[in-house]
Design a protein around this motif. Structure first.
Motif, PDB file in Angstrom:
ATOM      1  N   CYS A  25       0.844  -1.188   0.000  1.00 58.22           N
ATOM      2  CA  CYS A  25       0.000   0.000   0.000  1.00 58.22           C
ATOM      3  C   CYS A  25       0.882   1.241   0.000  1.00 58.22           C
ATOM      4  O   CYS A  25       2.064   1.180   0.331  1.00 58.22           O
ATOM      5  N   PHE A  26       0.297   2.353  -0.408  1.00 57.33           N
ATOM      6  CA  PHE A  26       0.997   3.627  -0.402  1.00 57.33           C
ATOM      7  C   PHE A  26      -0.029   4.744  -0.347  1.00 57.33           C
ATOM      8  O   PHE A  26      -1.207   4.549  -0.625  1.00 57.33           O
ATOM      9  N   ASN A  27       0.432   5.936   0.005  1.00 56.28           N
ATOM     10  CA  ASN A  27      -0.431   7.092   0.133  1.00 56.28           C
ATOM     11  C   ASN A  27      -0.709   7.663  -1.262  1.00 56.28           C
ATOM     12  O   ASN A  27       0.222   7.911  -2.031  1.00 56.28           O
ATOM     13  N   GLN A  28      -1.961   7.882  -1.571  1.00 58.71           N
ATOM     14  CA  GLN A  28      -2.376   8.376  -2.881  1.00 58.71           C
ATOM     15  C   GLN A  28      -1.782   9.761  -3.163  1.00 58.71           C
ATOM     16  O   GLN A  28      -1.412  10.059  -4.292  1.00 58.71           O
ATOM     17  N   ILE A  29      -1.650  10.585  -2.155  1.00 57.97           N
ATOM     18  CA  ILE A  29      -1.101  11.935  -2.324  1.00 57.97           C
ATOM     19  C   ILE A  29       0.373  11.880  -2.727  1.00 57.97           C
ATOM     20  O   ILE A  29       0.853  12.711  -3.490  1.00 57.97           O
ATOM     21  N   ASP A  30       1.096  10.878  -2.232  1.00 58.20           N
ATOM     22  CA  ASP A  30       2.524  10.749  -2.532  1.00 58.20           C
ATOM     23  C   ASP A  30       2.803  10.143  -3.904  1.00 58.20           C
ATOM     24  O   ASP A  30       3.926  10.225  -4.396  1.00 58.20           O
ATOM     25  N   PHE A  31       1.819   9.535  -4.527  1.00 57.59           N
ATOM     26  CA  PHE A  31       2.016   8.860  -5.807  1.00 57.59           C
ATOM     27  C   PHE A  31       2.330   9.887  -6.886  1.00 57.59           C
ATOM     28  O   PHE A  31       1.593  10.842  -7.091  1.00 57.59           O
ATOM     29  N   ASN A  52       9.142  12.366  -2.229  1.00 56.86           N
ATOM     30  CA  ASN A  52       9.817  12.335  -0.935  1.00 56.86           C
ATOM     31  C   ASN A  52       9.636  13.682  -0.240  1.00 56.86           C
ATOM     32  O   ASN A  52       9.008  14.593  -0.787  1.00 56.86           O
ATOM     33  N   ASP A  53      10.169  13.837   0.943  1.00 60.37           N
ATOM     34  CA  ASP A  53       9.981  15.058   1.748  1.00 60.37           C
ATOM     35  C   ASP A  53      10.541  16.311   1.084  1.00 60.37           C
ATOM     36  O   ASP A  53      10.093  17.408   1.344  1.00 60.37           O
ATOM     37  N   LYS A  54      11.524  16.161   0.212  1.00 56.25           N
ATOM     38  CA  LYS A  54      12.176  17.312  -0.413  1.00 56.25           C
ATOM     39  C   LYS A  54      11.575  17.646  -1.782  1.00 56.25           C
ATOM     40  O   LYS A  54      12.114  18.445  -2.514  1.00 56.25           O
ATOM     41  N   GLY A  55      10.477  16.992  -2.146  1.00 59.90           N
ATOM     42  CA  GLY A  55       9.819  17.275  -3.422  1.00 59.90           C
ATOM     43  C   GLY A  55      10.322  16.433  -4.576  1.00 59.90           C
ATOM     44  O   GLY A  55       9.791  16.513  -5.670  1.00 59.90           O
ATOM     45  N   GLY A  56      11.345  15.642  -4.348  1.00 50.98           N
ATOM     46  CA  GLY A  56      11.868  14.763  -5.385  1.00 50.98           C
ATOM     47  C   GLY A  56      11.122  13.437  -5.383  1.00 50.98           C
ATOM     48  O   GLY A  56      10.063  13.310  -4.778  1.00 50.98           O
ATOM     49  N   ALA A  57      11.684  12.473  -6.057  1.00 51.93           N
ATOM     50  CA  ALA A  57      11.029  11.168  -6.153  1.00 51.93           C
ATOM     51  C   ALA A  57      11.826  10.108  -5.410  1.00 51.93           C
ATOM     52  O   ALA A  57      13.037  10.171  -5.320  1.00 51.93           O
ATOM     53  N   THR A  58      11.113   9.164  -4.887  1.00 49.57           N
ATOM     54  CA  THR A  58      11.694   7.963  -4.308  1.00 49.57           C
ATOM     55  C   THR A  58      10.888   6.795  -4.852  1.00 49.57           C
ATOM     56  O   THR A  58       9.789   6.988  -5.361  1.00 49.57           O
ATOM     57  N   THR A  59      11.419   5.610  -4.797  1.00 49.72           N
ATOM     58  CA  THR A  59      10.683   4.469  -5.329  1.00 49.72           C
ATOM     59  C   THR A  59      10.409   3.446  -4.239  1.00 49.72           C
ATOM     60  O   THR A  59      11.197   3.279  -3.316  1.00 49.72           O
ATOM     61  N   MET A  60       9.280   2.792  -4.389  1.00 52.52           N
ATOM     62  CA  MET A  60       8.944   1.647  -3.563  1.00 52.52           C
ATOM     63  C   MET A  60       9.073   0.436  -4.479  1.00 52.52           C
ATOM     64  O   MET A  60       8.450   0.393  -5.539  1.00 52.52           O
ATOM     65  N   GLU A  61       9.903  -0.505  -4.108  1.00 51.07           N
ATOM     66  CA  GLU A  61      10.118  -1.696  -4.918  1.00 51.07           C
ATOM     67  C   GLU A  61       9.312  -2.855  -4.352  1.00 51.07           C
ATOM     68  O   GLU A  61       9.352  -3.117  -3.158  1.00 51.07           O
ATOM     69  N   VAL A  62       8.579  -3.534  -5.231  1.00 53.09           N
ATOM     70  CA  VAL A  62       7.777  -4.692  -4.849  1.00 53.09           C
ATOM     71  C   VAL A  62       8.171  -5.823  -5.791  1.00 53.09           C
ATOM     72  O   VAL A  62       8.224  -5.630  -7.007  1.00 53.09           O
ATOM     73  N   TYR A  63       8.459  -7.004  -5.239  1.00 51.42           N
ATOM     74  CA  TYR A  63       8.882  -8.144  -6.040  1.00 51.42           C
ATOM     75  C   TYR A  63       7.932  -9.323  -5.876  1.00 51.42           C
ATOM     76  O   TYR A  63       7.354  -9.515  -4.807  1.00 51.42           O
TER      77      TYR A  63
END
Length: 81
Positions: A25-31, A52-63
């Protein structure tokens, strides 16, 4: 036995279920609005891009270990996101 896949959004949380269990799961606002897939010889994966907190992107990896689960979740995301 065939597995069941489900997609729900509740209180801004996107949840992907496999057999009535939350797979991730993840937050819809962060997507950030997009995701990518990884196709390895023994593992199948997804990168979900989030803010991410600084306005950039981070990834969530799911395998996933099986291609069937991976393709079913990809289809669910394609239909709902």
């Amino acid at each position: 036995m065939k597995q069941k896949y489900n997609f729900k959004i509740h209180n801004g949380r996107v949840k992907v279920y496999i057999d009535d269990y939350v797979a991730f799961c993840f937050n819809q606002i962060d997507f950030k609005g997009y995701y990518a897939y990884k196709d390895d010889t023994s593992l199948y994966g997804l990168d979900i891009y989030l803010m991410n907190d600084k306005g950039g992107a981070t990834t969530m990896e799911v395998y996933f270990k099986t291609k069937e689960n991976w393709l079913s979740v990809l289809k669910l995301l394609d239909e709902n996101m």
